[in-house]
Write a protein that holds these residues in place. Sequence first.
Motif, PDB file in Angstrom:
ATOM      1  N   VAL A  14      12.577   3.815   3.501  1.00 53.64           N
ATOM      2  CA  VAL A  14      11.877   4.612   2.496  1.00 53.64           C
ATOM      3  C   VAL A  14      12.824   5.023   1.369  1.00 53.64           C
ATOM      4  N   SER A 254      13.779  -2.868   1.352  1.00 54.86           N
ATOM      5  CA  SER A 254      13.765  -1.777   2.328  1.00 54.86           C
ATOM      6  C   SER A 254      14.179  -2.238   3.711  1.00 54.86           C
ATOM      7  N   THR A 350       4.967   3.095   4.965  1.00 48.03           N
ATOM      8  CA  THR A 350       6.048   3.717   4.204  1.00 48.03           C
ATOM      9  C   THR A 350       5.560   4.758   3.204  1.00 48.03           C
TER      10      THR A 350
END
Length: 417
Positions: A14, A254, A350
């Motif tokens: 995140v 990510s 997320t």
Amino acid sequence: MSKILLESLFRAAVARAQPALAIRQHLPPRPTGRTIVIGAGKASAQMAQAFEAAWDGPLDGLVVTRYGYAAPSRRIEVLEAAHPVPDEAGAVATRRLLAAVEGLSADDLVVALVSGGGSALLAAPGPGMTLADEQALNSALLASGAPIGVMNAIRKELSAVKGGRLAARAAPARVATLVVSDVPGDDPAVVASGPTVPSDSSRAEARRLVALYGITLPPAAAALLASEANPAPRPDDPVFARNSVEVIASAALSLEAAADIARGAGLDARILSDAVEGESREVAKVHAAIAREIAVRNRPFEKPTALLSGGETTVTLRGKGRGGRNAEFLLAFALAVDGIDGISALAADTDGIDGTEDNAGAFADGTTAQRLRAAGIDPLAALADNDAYGAFAAIGDLFVTGPTGTNVNDFRAILVR
């Protein structure tokens, strides 16, 4: 210990997708005229906040985000509306966005901040349709089990703002689109149904997809789809010639951030894919099979390892329970690894919200199914009723984060030790 490490992997993913980190590296050239900022999506308020902080010139504008996802801005107005089914607030916000880009000149710049969730937040039904029709359309798409790309290809043909139409309305101004991608493959024309990015999808293709997935459209939407009215602009239309599009955050980046944390913890981190699609419970079986193979036979990867994946799975609604696609993934995963030691997993959205509930996702391991039975819950029955939320709530294994300020779709981490 496993929950702590799994959560740290999620937090790293995140953090890598936060707009404040990415936007400063992707600022468009300043115009000689005005700068108008518009945007839509679950991360649009945070994107607006980050852009405002990084921009060294005058600007104004507005963005729309999901209820509860607002962030303070001084010069960019933040509006809130419903997701995943649009509401009147979204319709009002969309009309204001369209009005904001009217009457601009070639010297002006429109900065479009686009992230996942924008499809529902940009409520502008096509000709002959009402907001109620668009709400019914979204509900039908969400229940169909169709992948996000299929849903957005259909939405584009039935909207007054999607499929590049918003950017076309801004012409002759230059439009610079910055995208936080929540779709497998990171095609910016798919994120939020591409309000500022035209695509090669066609009306005929949308009709084919509706038939293929057996989607029942509201009558007004079916009539519009059957006609040739409301054509979407094509990518080679001259109105897009000066425009730019950049994906500034994605699942791929990510997952790499999470992998670095896993390796720092002494695990052999493996990214299976950043573009996983398919029915949640079926995808879970594949992930579980790989985890079992590692746990029992130490192949194809050696223990200890972390398996990471992203993308967006789907749920075909069969029951009446509560639960998003990540919780459903984990309930099916728990059944598939029932009784096997050394396996633990986290699956979460997320953006901090898994479907329509208050959780981002949940945790599961080889004891989950047994603990559910001890709590009086039949995990197979819960899965059949799409009640993964209720199941994990009963044993205290929901993962609740609140809004994260970004959205690069599903995050899955499986530890095998």
